[in-house]
Design a protein around this motif. Structure first.
Motif, PDB file in Angstrom:
ATOM      1  N   ILE A 234       1.952 -14.567   3.140  1.00  0.00           N
ATOM      2  CA  ILE A 234       0.862 -14.694   2.270  1.00  0.00           C
ATOM      3  C   ILE A 234       0.073 -13.540   2.786  1.00  0.00           C
ATOM      4  N   ALA A 235      -0.199 -12.703   1.959  1.00  0.00           N
ATOM      5  CA  ALA A 235      -0.913 -11.836   1.882  1.00  0.00           C
ATOM      6  C   ALA A 235      -2.367 -11.823   0.590  1.00  0.00           C
ATOM      7  N   SER A 236      -3.699 -11.174   1.890  1.00  0.00           N
ATOM      8  CA  SER A 236      -4.931 -11.247   0.331  1.00  0.00           C
ATOM      9  C   SER A 236      -5.543  -9.155   0.354  1.00  0.00           C
ATOM     10  N   PHE A 237      -5.492  -8.589  -0.364  1.00  0.00           N
ATOM     11  CA  PHE A 237      -6.085  -7.221  -0.468  1.00  0.00           C
ATOM     12  C   PHE A 237      -7.233  -7.012  -0.915  1.00  0.00           C
ATOM     13  N   LEU A 238      -8.058  -7.478  -0.339  1.00  0.00           N
ATOM     14  CA  LEU A 238      -9.965  -6.765  -0.671  1.00  0.00           C
ATOM     15  C   LEU A 238      -9.278  -5.293  -0.935  1.00  0.00           C
ATOM     16  N   PHE A 239      -9.377  -3.858  -1.577  1.00  0.00           N
ATOM     17  CA  PHE A 239      -9.870  -2.569  -1.844  1.00  0.00           C
ATOM     18  C   PHE A 239     -11.475  -2.759  -2.698  1.00  0.00           C
ATOM     19  N   ASP A 240     -11.872  -0.853  -1.751  1.00  0.00           N
ATOM     20  CA  ASP A 240     -13.022  -0.488  -1.952  1.00  0.00           C
ATOM     21  C   ASP A 240     -13.584  -0.733  -3.620  1.00  0.00           C
ATOM     22  N   ASP A 241     -13.214  -1.554  -4.337  1.00  0.00           N
ATOM     23  CA  ASP A 241     -14.243  -0.836  -5.490  1.00  0.00           C
ATOM     24  C   ASP A 241     -13.797  -3.260  -6.625  1.00  0.00           C
ATOM     25  N   GLN A 242     -13.471  -3.778  -5.530  1.00  0.00           N
ATOM     26  CA  GLN A 242     -13.666  -5.528  -5.043  1.00  0.00           C
ATOM     27  C   GLN A 242     -12.971  -5.947  -5.519  1.00  0.00           C
ATOM     28  N   SER A 243     -11.383  -5.520  -6.348  1.00  0.00           N
ATOM     29  CA  SER A 243     -10.536  -5.750  -6.552  1.00  0.00           C
ATOM     30  C   SER A 243      -9.330  -6.149  -5.670  1.00  0.00           C
ATOM     31  N   GLU A 244      -9.081  -6.994  -6.044  1.00  0.00           N
ATOM     32  CA  GLU A 244      -8.383  -7.823  -4.928  1.00  0.00           C
ATOM     33  C   GLU A 244      -6.689  -7.969  -5.688  1.00  0.00           C
ATOM     34  N   GLN A 245      -6.268  -8.346  -4.520  1.00  0.00           N
ATOM     35  CA  GLN A 245      -4.229  -7.943  -5.116  1.00  0.00           C
ATOM     36  C   GLN A 245      -3.658  -9.498  -3.994  1.00  0.00           C
ATOM     37  N   TYR A 246      -2.346 -10.149  -4.113  1.00  0.00           N
ATOM     38  CA  TYR A 246      -1.652 -11.056  -3.480  1.00  0.00           C
ATOM     39  C   TYR A 246      -0.616 -11.165  -3.124  1.00  0.00           C
ATOM     40  N   LEU A 247       0.056 -11.029  -2.261  1.00  0.00           N
ATOM     41  CA  LEU A 247       1.297 -10.329  -2.125  1.00  0.00           C
ATOM     42  C   LEU A 247       2.121 -12.402  -1.374  1.00  0.00           C
ATOM     43  N   PHE A 248       3.237 -12.713  -1.496  1.00  0.00           N
ATOM     44  CA  PHE A 248       4.196 -13.500  -0.952  1.00  0.00           C
ATOM     45  C   PHE A 248       5.305 -12.759   0.100  1.00  0.00           C
ATOM     46  N   TYR A 249       5.344 -13.275   1.019  1.00  0.00           N
ATOM     47  CA  TYR A 249       7.390 -12.682   1.235  1.00  0.00           C
ATOM     48  C   TYR A 249       7.802 -14.336   2.101  1.00  0.00           C
ATOM     49  N   GLN A 250       8.675 -13.937   1.379  1.00  0.00           N
ATOM     50  CA  GLN A 250       9.840 -14.513   2.371  1.00  0.00           C
ATOM     51  C   GLN A 250      11.158 -14.384   3.523  1.00  0.00           C
ATOM     52  N   VAL A 251      11.096 -14.291   5.369  1.00  0.00           N
ATOM     53  CA  VAL A 251      11.184 -13.896   5.659  1.00  0.00           C
ATOM     54  C   VAL A 251      12.908 -13.840   5.315  1.00  0.00           C
ATOM     55  N   ASP A 252      13.347 -15.332   5.206  1.00  0.00           N
ATOM     56  CA  ASP A 252      15.149 -15.494   4.881  1.00  0.00           C
ATOM     57  C   ASP A 252      15.224 -15.166   3.730  1.00  0.00           C
TER      58      ASP A 252
ATOM     59  N   LEU B 142       1.008  -1.282  -0.029  1.00  0.00           N
ATOM     60  CA  LEU B 142       0.492   0.155   0.070  1.00  0.00           C
ATOM     61  C   LEU B 142       0.846   1.399  -0.348  1.00  0.00           C
ATOM     62  N   HIS B 143       2.015   1.310   0.190  1.00  0.00           N
ATOM     63  CA  HIS B 143       3.217   2.355   0.101  1.00  0.00           C
ATOM     64  C   HIS B 143       2.436   3.168   0.959  1.00  0.00           C
ATOM     65  N   ASN B 144       2.292   3.192   2.105  1.00  0.00           N
ATOM     66  CA  ASN B 144       2.018   4.521   3.133  1.00  0.00           C
ATOM     67  C   ASN B 144       0.593   5.122   2.282  1.00  0.00           C
ATOM     68  N   GLN B 145      -0.051   4.141   2.943  1.00  0.00           N
ATOM     69  CA  GLN B 145      -1.710   5.084   2.017  1.00  0.00           C
ATOM     70  C   GLN B 145      -2.259   4.947   2.551  1.00  0.00           C
ATOM     71  N   PRO B 146      -2.491   5.115   4.147  1.00  0.00           N
ATOM     72  CA  PRO B 146      -3.916   5.022   4.824  1.00  0.00           C
ATOM     73  C   PRO B 146      -4.819   4.808   4.732  1.00  0.00           C
ATOM     74  N   GLU B 147      -5.592   5.917   3.908  1.00  0.00           N
ATOM     75  CA  GLU B 147      -6.904   5.872   3.567  1.00  0.00           C
ATOM     76  C   GLU B 147      -7.329   4.268   2.367  1.00  0.00           C
ATOM     77  N   LYS B 148      -6.214   4.468   1.811  1.00  0.00           N
ATOM     78  CA  LYS B 148      -6.436   2.902   1.385  1.00  0.00           C
ATOM     79  C   LYS B 148      -6.234   1.950   1.908  1.00  0.00           C
ATOM     80  N   ARG B 149      -5.645   1.904   2.695  1.00  0.00           N
ATOM     81  CA  ARG B 149      -5.522   1.069   4.193  1.00  0.00           C
ATOM     82  C   ARG B 149      -6.545   0.493   5.301  1.00  0.00           C
TER      83      ARG B 149
END
Length: 138
Positions: free
Chosen positions: A82-100, A55-62
């Protein structure tokens, strides 16, 4: 000349197509041996890092998005997130993160649906995220 140029273009295209879906390796999870889940400041920082990346520091979107982050409930074996993001416009985005590897990978819905069961395989309740915002099952 046209044939060799076509062959080069075709081989480059094949290479691009094959590398467009990153290979994601997830090791088999270890179940949580405790009757409780540890989610400490370290884990909170990882969740914030994932949200900030997307979200790149977008508090209103968050504030208006439903964010679900999944990981193994065993804090000693919590490398893959792994994360899912559901936005106001009903679009979805997904992100995978590996800590190591400190590596983020944007994934599509199909990849998300394939990775999620592997990441939460050892969790008793596989539907409940380890961290969420604006989601009823907090």
């Amino acid at each position: 000349m046209k044939l060799s140029l076509s062959a080069v273009v075709l081989s480059c295209l094949c290479c691009f197509v094959l590398t467009s879906h990153a290979e994601i390796n997830i090791k088999k999870c270890q179940p949580n041996q405790n009757d409780y889940i540890i989610f400490d400041e370290y884990d909170s920082n990882i969740a914030e890092k994932i949200i900030d990346f997307k979200l790149h520091n977008q508090p209103e979107k968050r504030e208006s998005s439903i964010i679900k982050i999944f990981a193994n409930e065993n804090n000693d074996d919590r490398n893959d997130w792994i994360a899912s993001f559901l936005f106001d416009d009903q679009s979805e985005q997904y992100l995978f993160y590996q800590v190591d590897q400190d590596n983020f990978v944007e994934v599509d819905k199909k990849q998300f649906e394939a990775l999620l069961p592997k990441i939460v395989e050892c969790n008793p309740n596989k539907q409940v995220p380890i961290y969420s915002e604006n989601f009823d099952e907090d």
